[in-house]
Design a protein around this motif. Structure first.
Motif: not given
Length: 818
Positions: A291-292, A370-372, A426-429, A436-438
């Protein structure tokens, strides 16, 4: 300048049927890493073999799970120093035989040290596989590491370090990592600190070698035209009796969570203001890794997961979130064994303060938090990420590197299933990993400012390794067919086209070559395979080649000849030396005017030759071919030229340029033989004396250059300022020795075998194949074959070489320094 995007004209590709043919490719013939066989010897050595019949070559990668992370304060640089020593001598390969014997068989070799691993790799014609296996067996257990070699190698290591000190990007990255990691040894820079290098002892090096170089800490990968069972048997014979030891463990230190922004400011001679912003990022084994990668593509753009191809950053693309936030923007996300770093780099005009740039980048990243992401945007990012994974593996050396690298990280299963994992993101991923990371409070900011701007400037996610349970996907069948010979055709207007069918990788390289220096679109490359020429290049998947041809045809209308080759004098010593070379090779003046017409088109890859030619005919057939003649080059006077930069530098440059025969002149091959005897890579008479014996330099960039008519030979050498005089004297002595003690019959025979071996094994990727085909056609006017080279070298005599020596040594020495 930017490319103006327009709708395709009627003359361009328009038929869906033709595009469908171009998209078909030959997906079943790919060099599929899932065909690799993984075995472990009783002593713990991991052995991976992968058979491929496309080319008569073999690549060997020997990796050790040891790097800068395994060093302690006061002993930094040990892993890298041992790597240097491991290219010197062993019991069965004395006197730099570990490398000179590879050159002598027409092979190429290299190695590098990184935070997690140290690796050695080589590619040779297939009949020399056993040589590489015997070299690696000696490297693992029988290095001599003579005390008398410590000081020369220390000099070479320091020369390499000072080379990096001239590069603000390298210095900035070191400062960023040392600031971002407070506890974990990932803060160590790979080459080490200068005071540590100066004080490393012979015992330090020997002890480190014995501790980390053994079977259980190694990964040996062989890819190419081999028999897997026979190769494994030979490896067992050579390595099986070596003692078993415990593998090097991961560091026990866990980096604490970063709960506040960190920053560092550096100053130097750079003309530009550069920055890096770093965030802790998931390891290759982490569940967030796939995902990253997609998030990186959305933010700026990725370049796959090959450490070799990343080169400290990938330029952001125009549709990305970060596009336009600053100048020269890049993103960098190297795979790692434990959570490492994601880095955004760039430069800033003096009119913008540091805070303005930082806030603008944070605003762009906040959009991802902020958003998917929109479904169509996500699909595009996933598709581009998958494309880059394909581009990662186009040669046997690429394949060997990736297999060894990820097995070294203990993430091979996760890597082999990475395309499936990326496809499932996915967009949620993406939203989750961004959140979480940025986080802004977990960033580290580093600035590199010119000297005249002397002013006052944690773990980002779940810690630990999270293995991924792979889904087994059947591998494609082994491709047993060698590459077909390239074909040379002409379009209706006379433009020559070379088509090379290669199914090593499901990708295509389109290369359009122009005479002279052209400008007008971002896709133009002036680092053409041939002097005095420029190229537009496109790397695509087979299904995208039609759009690439359309883009190339549209781009040509925006091109113009740059009648002036003048450029502002660079303050970087290496670049300034290259500019000086170009000033002495400036006889080629383009006289072509608008419209700009290609001189040559080359296409290499997984393609249907007839469909590709039809597409090129549709796009370019109406263009009338008319190359301009190339003028004679003026003579190069012998003597010495000093170029003063006007400020101190960490490393100066010593250069040499001499006029050489053009590629079709009778003495061309003789001149290349002399060049090989004097210098090739780290070897040759000058290389062995300057690097291995005296430690005056790290590397010698020795090149033959030609515009198709004129020829030049150049040497470029980075050297510490206080060693310039000694190296200049040595270079002149070695040039004179070519006359007083000419290349022997043995050196002559070795050079011929080298050039034949490189012709067989050097070009494998679509880019390499396209470059080699373009270079040969522009130099010789035909499609290259091994047989033609064999005939030329077979007709060359030792006396021919001796007669060419006076011209070779009548050149100009150049010093670029303070």
């Amino acid at each position: 300048m930017r490319l103006n995007i327009r709708q395709p004209r009627n003359a361009l590709l328009a038929g869906l049927g033709l595009i469908a043919i171009l998209a078909a490719g030959n997906a079943g013939a790919t060099l599929d890493l899932r065909n690799a066989s993984v075995n472990r010897l009783d002593n713990g050595l991991t052995v991976i073999t992968l058979e491929d019949r496309n080319l008569p070559v073999v690549s060997v990668q020997m990796l050790y799970r040891v790097g800068a992370r395994d060093e302690v304060s006061g002993k930094t640089g040990l892993a890298h120093f041992v790597e240097h020593m491991a290219f010197r001598d062993s019991v069965n390969f004395p006197d730099t035989g570990l490398v000179s014997s590879i050159y002598a068989r027409g092979g190429e070799w290299h190695g590098y040290t990184w935070t997690d691993e140290t690796t050695y790799f080589a590619t040779v014609p297939r009949e020399h596989l056993d040589l590489l296996l015997r070299i690696e067996a000696d490297r693992m257990s029988r290095l001599t590491i003579a005390a008398t070699n410590m000081e020369p190698e220390r000099g070479a290591v320091l020369a390499e370090m000072h080379m990096y000190e001239n590069d603000p990007t390298s210095m900035l990255l070191d400062g960023l990592m040392f600031t971002a990691f407070l506890a974990h040894p990932y803060r160590n820079n790979t080459i080490g600190w200068e005071s540590d290098i100066e004080n490393l002892t012979h015992d330090d090096v020997v002890d480190f070698y014995k501790q980390h170089y053994h079977p259980a800490n190694g990964v040996l990968v062989i890819v190419g035209d081999i028999d897997g069972d026979e190769t494994l048997a030979r490896i067992t014979e050579l390595f099986g009796e070596l003692d078993k030891s415990e593998p090097t463990p991961l560091p026990v230190t866990v980096e604490p969570v970063q709960n506040g922004e960190r920053r560092i400011t550096l100053h130097g001679n750079s003309d530009t203001r550069q920055f890096m912003i770093g965030y802790r990022a998931p390891s290759a084994n982490h569940g967030d890794f796939a995902a990253f990668l997609v998030l990186q593509e959305l933010l700026g753009g990725g370049s796959g997961v090959s450490f070799l191809q990343n080169d400290w950053g990938t330029s952001v693309h125009e549709e990305s979130l970060l596009a336009g936030a600053a100048d020269d923007l890049t993103t960098w996300y190297p795979p790692s064994a434990e959570d490492y770093m994601f880095v955004i780099g760039g430069s800033a005009d003096a009119q913008f303060s540091e805070s303005v740039i930082e806030d603008e980048i944070e605003n762009r990243i906040a959009m991802a938090r902020l958003r998917p992401v929109h479904e169509k945007t996500l699909e595009g990012a996933i598709s581009r990420t998958l494309d880059e994974l394909v581009f990662d593996v186009e040669t046997t050396e690429d394949a060997a590197h990736q297999l060894a690298f990820f097995e070294g990280l203990r993430a091979l299963d996760a890597f082999l299933n990475l395309p499936q994992r990326v496809s499932a993101v996915t967009a949620d991923d993406v939203l989750s990993v961004a959140q979480n990371w940025l986080k802004p409070e977990r960033r580290t900011i580093a600035w590199y400012l010119p000297d005249d701007e002397l002013t006052s400037v944690e773990n980002s996610g779940p810690s630990g390794i999270h293995p991924v349970n792979p889904t087994v996907i059947p591998a494609l069948p082994l491709d047993e067919q060698p590459l077909a010979a390239p074909s040379l055709r002409k379009l209706s207007g006379g433009i020559p086209v070379i088509i090379q069918q290669s199914d090593i990788s499901p990708s295509i390289q389109l290369q359009i070559v122009f005479q002279g220096t052209v400008e007008g679109v971002d896709a133009v490359r002036t680092d053409s395979p041939v002097e005095g020429h420029s190229t537009i290049t496109y790397r695509r998947r087979p299904g995208q080649v039609g759009s690439a041809i359309n883009a190339a045809r549209t781009a040509i209308e925006d091109l113009k000849i740059d009648q002036s080759r003048a450029r502002a004098d660079s303050t970087d010593p290496e670049t300034r030396l290259e500019q000086t070379f170009m000033q002495h090779m400036s006889a080629t003046k383009p006289v072509q005017t608008a419209p700009v017409v290609p001189k040559l088109i080359v296409v290499s890859g997984d393609l249907d030759p007839d469909a590709i030619f039809a597409a090129l005919e549709s796009a370019f057939g109406a263009m009338q071919f008319g190359p301009s003649p190339v003028s004679e080059s003026p003579p190069i006077d012998d003597g010495e030229l000093n170029v003063a930069l006007g400020f101190p530098v960490a490393q100066a440059q010593l250069g040499y340029i001499t006029a050489a025969p053009g590629p079709n002149e009778p003495s061309y091959d003789a001149m290349r033989i002399i060049q090989y005897a004097l210098s090739h890579g780290y070897e040759g008479r000058l290389g062995k004396e300057a690097i291995s014996k005296r430690g005056l330099a790290y590397y010698i960039d020795s090149r033959y250059r030609s515009d198709g008519k004129n020829g030049w030979i150049t040497l470029g050498i980075g050297v510490d300022p206080e060693k310039v005089d000694a190296l200049k004297t040595l270079m002149q002595e070695e040039l004179q020795r070519l006359k007083d003690d000419p290349p022997t019959v043995e050196e002559f025979a070795e050079a011929k075998e080298y050039f034949l071996g490189r012709a067989r094994s050097a070009a494998q990727s679509n880019e390499e194949l396209a470059n080699a085909l373009a270079r040969h056609w522009l130099w010789h006017g035909n499609v290259r074959t091994i047989e033609s080279l064999e005939n030329r070298l077979g007709a060359l005599t030792h006396d021919d070489v001796l007669q060419a020596i006076p011209a070779f040594i009548s050149g100009l020495s150049i010093v670029v320094a303070e």
